[in-house]
Design a protein around this motif. Structure first.
Motif: not given
Length: 294
Positions: A257-278
């Motif tokens: 679950x700790x790895x998934x919590x870290x992944x949760x942060x990465x996921x929202x960073x990915x949202x920002x990156x992809x949103x800017x790209x789109x």
């Protein structure tokens, strides 16, 4: 040199100039006779002639450049492969979308709880096929960036194969319905757009939907994925599934679950990156369309 042709309606006379210069008028006298008229289909003033000359030069230059560029002998095969790939994905996600919509109208909220068991097989197939979207940019088949494709495909596959596929406790939760429905809604417009692009066709309504619907749907999809991930954390803590063993001094194991919590942060960073790209893609697309119109 004069060439003429008589018809019942008129007499056509072609006069070749002895000197290449512009004429101020057709006749020596300033006032043109009423019976005499120029052929305006062939009429050119100085500005028209300059534009015509410039167009001819551009055509010649384009042909010259194209003749130097080596044509890809496999371009037809590549377009055929991309067309078939996008068609298969469109049919797959359309099947999911239509079936979920019909079940929602018939069963109402009850359809939320068995979405995974009725739609998982097709969603597995579509998401396994989506791996090609990471491979295609690497092979130079599409101009899409590798990183945005990797973020989207890997993010979805973690949710589908790890959170929903492995944890039976998650498979009956309503969040599965919202994740699957948002994914399929985005894709039933994205893949037809790419299909038409393979054959050089642009449908204005579809283009607008492809470059506009993601604005609300993509963040909503990420939020639904985040909800699913948060709901899975206590299950991983309780079952100790995928826990990492640690030395006795540090404790027995590190919960997944700790790895998934870290992944949760990465996921929202990915949202920002992809949103800017789109967003850049959308601005670039409509900027080029405006140029074509003007």
């Amino acid at each position: 040199m004069i060439d003429h042709k008589s018809t019942q309606r008129q007499v056509d006379i072609k006069i070749k100039k002895q000197e290449e210069r512009w004429w101020d008028r057709l006749t020596l006298q300033e006032k043109k006779p009423l019976f005499l008229g120029p052929d305006f289909d062939r009429w050119l003033d100085e500005s028209d002639a300059e534009m015509e000359l410039q167009t001819k030069e551009e055509k010649i230059n384009k042909i010259s450049v194209e003749s130097r560029i080596r044509k890809d002998p496999y371009v037809g095969l590549k377009r055929g492969y991309l067309f078939v790939y996008n068609l298969v994905q469109f049919l797959g996600f359309s099947w999911i979308f239509v079936n979920m919509t019909v079940r929602l109208f018939i069963l109402g909220q009850d359809s939320f709880y068995d979405t995974f068991h009725t739609m998982a097989d097709m969603m597995y197939f579509c998401q396994m096929m989506a791996v090609f979207e990471v491979i295609n940019p690497l092979l130079g088949l599409v101009k899409t960036g590798f990183v945005p494709a990797m973020i989207q495909v890997s993010g979805r596959n973690v949710i589908l194969f790890v959170i929903f596929g492995i944890l039976e406790e998650m498979q009956n939760k309503p969040v599965v319905f919202f994740v699957f429905y948002l994914w399929s809604t985005i894709e039933i417009f994205r893949y037809p757009f790419y299909m038409l692009a393979c054959i050089g066709t642009d449908w204005e309504l579809l283009t607008w939907l492809r470059y506009s619907l993601w604005i609300p749907l993509y963040p909503l999809g990420v939020i639904a994925e985040a909800v699913a991930l948060v709901q899975s954390l206590p299950i991983f803590d309780e079952t100790r599934l995928f826990s990492l063993p640690l030395p006795a001094v540090l404790g027995h194991s590190l919960s997944f679950s700790y790895i998934l919590q870290l992944y949760l942060v990465i996921m929202f960073l990915g949202l920002f990156f992809n949103f800017r790209h789109l967003s850049k893609q959308r601005r670039r697309r409509y900027r080029s369309r405006k140029r074509k119109i003007h």
